[in-house]
Write an enzyme that holds these catalytic residues in place. Structure first.
Site, mmCIF file in Angstrom:
data_model
loop_
_atom_site.group_PDB
_atom_site.id
_atom_site.type_symbol
_atom_site.label_atom_id
_atom_site.label_comp_id
_atom_site.label_asym_id
_atom_site.label_seq_id
_atom_site.Cartn_x
_atom_site.Cartn_y
_atom_site.Cartn_z
ATOM 1 N N LYS A 159 29.355 28.768 -21.013
ATOM 2 C CA LYS A 159 30.780 28.459 -20.832
ATOM 3 C C LYS A 159 31.469 28.991 -22.083
ATOM 4 C CE LYS A 159 33.873 24.859 -19.081
ATOM 5 N NZ LYS A 159 34.184 25.547 -17.819
ATOM 6 N N ALA A 160 31.629 30.300 -22.092
ATOM 7 C CA ALA A 160 32.123 31.024 -23.261
ATOM 8 C C ALA A 160 33.572 31.431 -23.050
ATOM 9 C CB ALA A 160 31.263 32.266 -23.506
#
Length: 290
Positions: A159-160
């Protein structure tokens, strides 16, 4: 009603180990995370003062950082405790919870291996957006121009922050065209997800959802799959092509923010929110408020 900017609110934010006044939680303009997207985050939600699946989110938070080649300098227990402390300090029961970690300002180049890893946690009021009757009307989705990248070209399991650049572009375009969100295809032209939520379809009493191998396998997605299986609803994870949408009966999206939200239209395709969507809305509401 006007919404106050997020840097001009009152309350407290947990910042590198301590609660600080909301307006004092700042970073320098030359922070690596701002320039090179060396940042990961979580989207969580508290119901009645309890964060739903807090540990699972903390685990993904740590794992996302590792994929981006840095280590969050707190244990899972410390992260969970910090989230609870932030919720309590802001006297909130039903709220959104946003942990975020990023490389600091010690180095300003592509390589920044010796930069400090900063961590912050903010919470803000976020009640459920719609009652079930409103949800069952269904939202309208556009089809995004950008596609989810090949997982060999981007860290799609993290979850960048950088992975959401095309999501913002796609959602803005959809909203300008009168839609609530946009459906994104993957790099091979198959149905993938929305800009911030996973997608499910109903056909013949079974749930169909894309295989999550080039986009985030959401915690809400896995929750919905578990809830469906408890109802003995068959769940089929498979490749779904856009031209199949005409033959699918129901559609809904799910995520921390969206919860479970039925879809009435995707571009030229229409769906009728029905019994399975309604059942899973009710089951999810019970799960998060248990």
């Amino acid at each position: 009603m006007s919404v106050p900017p997020f840097d001009q609110r009152d309350g407290f934010i947990w910042y590198n180990g301590a609660l600080v006044p909301w307006r004092d939680a700042k970073l320098h303009v030359l922070s690596h995370g701002l320039h090179y997207a060396s940042s990961v985050f979580e989207g969580e939600r508290a119901y009645g003062g309890k964060i739903f699946k807090s540990r699972e989110h903390s685990e993904r938070f740590k794992r996302s950082a590792e994929i981006l080649d840095f280590e969050i300098p707190y244990t899972l227990d410390e992260i969970d405790a910090a989230k609870d402390a932030t919720l309590k300090a802001n006297n909130l029961l039903n709220s959104y919870v946003r942990p975020v970690a990023w490389r600091g300002s010690e180095m300003m180049a592509v390589a920044a291996q010796h930069s400090t890893i900063n961590v912050a946690i903010a919470v803000w009021d976020w009640p459920s957006m719609f009652d079930i009757a409103t949800k069952m009307k269904g939202i309208k989705l556009d089809v995004a121009e950008y596609r989810r990248p090949d997982p060999q070209t981007a860290p799609s399991m993290a979850k960048a922050a950088g992975l959401y650049m095309i999501c913002t572009i796609s959602k803005h375009r959809a909203e300008r065209r009168g839609y609530a969100d946009a459906l994104m295809l993957d790099w091979q032209g198959r149905v993938a997800e929305c800009t911030g939520a996973n997608v499910f379809f109903v056909k013949g009493g079974a749930l169909h959802t894309p295989i999550a191998d080039c986009f985030l396998d959401g915690i809400t997605r896995r929750t919905v799959i578990d809830l469906a299986k408890k109802r003995a609803i068959e769940v089929i994870e498979r490749r779904i092509m856009p031209d199949e949408l005409a033959s699918l009966e129901e559609c809904f999206i799910c995520g921390t923010g969206a919860e479970v939200t039925p879809v009435a239209e995707i571009g030229p395709y229409t769906f009728v929110p029905g019994a399975i969507s309604r059942a899973l809305i009710e089951d999810y509401d019970k799960a998060v408020n248990a």
